[in-house]
Design an enzyme around this catalytic site. Structure first.
Site, PDB file in Angstrom:
ATOM      1  N   PHE A  72     -21.657 -45.607 -44.939  1.00  0.00           N
ATOM      2  CA  PHE A  72     -22.828 -45.996 -45.416  1.00  0.00           C
ATOM      3  C   PHE A  72     -23.743 -45.031 -45.901  1.00  0.00           C
ATOM      4  CE2 PHE A  72     -22.756 -50.217 -41.883  1.00  0.00           C
ATOM      5  CZ  PHE A  72     -22.811 -51.234 -43.219  1.00  0.00           C
ATOM      6  N   ASP A  73     -23.593 -44.159 -46.531  1.00  0.00           N
ATOM      7  CA  ASP A  73     -24.286 -43.701 -47.309  1.00  0.00           C
ATOM      8  C   ASP A  73     -23.494 -42.361 -47.513  1.00  0.00           C
ATOM      9  OD1 ASP A  73     -26.873 -41.807 -47.539  1.00  0.00           O
ATOM     10  OD2 ASP A  73     -26.568 -40.579 -45.716  1.00  0.00           O
ATOM     11  N   ILE A  74     -22.479 -42.986 -48.833  1.00  0.00           N
ATOM     12  CA  ILE A  74     -21.603 -42.687 -49.297  1.00  0.00           C
ATOM     13  C   ILE A  74     -22.881 -42.186 -50.977  1.00  0.00           C
ATOM     14  CG2 ILE A  74     -20.008 -42.308 -51.754  1.00  0.00           C
ATOM     15  CD1 ILE A  74     -19.134 -42.590 -48.715  1.00  0.00           C
ATOM     16  N   THR A  80     -29.581 -44.646 -48.535  1.00  0.00           N
ATOM     17  CA  THR A  80     -29.951 -43.136 -49.051  1.00  0.00           C
ATOM     18  C   THR A  80     -30.071 -44.164 -50.810  1.00  0.00           C
ATOM     19  OG1 THR A  80     -28.775 -41.187 -48.813  1.00  0.00           O
ATOM     20  CG2 THR A  80     -29.802 -41.111 -50.729  1.00  0.00           C
TER      21      THR A  80
END
Length: 212
Positions: free
Chosen positions: A41-43, A82
């Site tokens: 969930f934050d690649i 992000t």
């Protein structure tokens, strides 16, 4: 994308191709290689670390979620990620269910960054330096124009760039069901560019401002 400053240099297309495949394999391990499925969930570039050989490592699991491998849809109470890399279904359920395909979307945006050599920004911008890159590059592919990318030195570079672009556009499809699973992404990157179909035009718009 973080790397050793002593090794700071412009990466060639062969290195970018290798890095993109390495990130995809790392995601496949999280999605399929563990007993439980881990969704990151934050690649984003900042969370991809490169060692001295430019081998990528996925870092920062602060927003990660563990789920059963049999679960296709993940229950989430709030958006996480992000701005610029967050999948549309994560901030608005009208786009579909949150799943491992949400990481695939973020990966596609990272791949687009790598190809374009810059951050993806405003889709509505009139200034060409601020044009949303996926929108710009899709039109060039559609019209079979020269890609207009820097550092393409030969035909091999052109093939690598075209493959990465097509894969990235498949990954950022608005409908999660139209995106490939990360295993399929790896197959696409390892296969021939001639075997890749042109993806549908994704719903291209400026990413929402969502804080982690």
């Amino acid at each position: 994308m973080q790397k050793n400053p002593q090794k700071d240099q412009t990466l060639g297309w062969e290195a970018l191709d290798r890095i993109s495949l390495g990130i995809a394999r790392g995601l496949e391990y999280l999605h399929r290689g563990c007993n439980t499925r881990i969704l990151h969930f934050d690649i984003k570039p900042h969370n991809i670390l490169l060692d001295e050989n430019f081998s990528p490592k996925i870092s920062d699991f602060g927003l990660a979620k563990i789920c059963d491998r049999k679960e296709s849809i993940v229950s989430m109470l709030d958006a996480r990620g992000t701005a610029g890399y967050i999948a549309p279904e994560v901030f608005c359920r009208n786009f579909g269910g949150v799943s491992h395909k949400s990481d695939v979307y973020s990966y596609g945006m990272v791949l687009s960054d790598m190809v374009g050599g810059r951050r993806n920004i405003n889709a509505e911008a009139e200034n060409t330096s601020e044009i949303y890159f996926p929108h710009w590059i899709y039109k060039r592919l559609e019209l079979d124009e020269e890609l207009g990318l820097q550092s393409i030195m030969n035909e091999e570079d052109k093939v690598r760039a075209r493959k990465m672009i097509i894969v990235s556009l498949w990954c950022i499809q608005t409908d999660p069901s139209n995106r490939p699973a990360i295993r399929q992404v790896i197959e696409m990157l390892e296969g021939s560019v001639d075997s890749l179909e042109m993806p549908p035009k994704p719903y291209l718009s400026s990413p929402p401002k969502v804080s982690a």
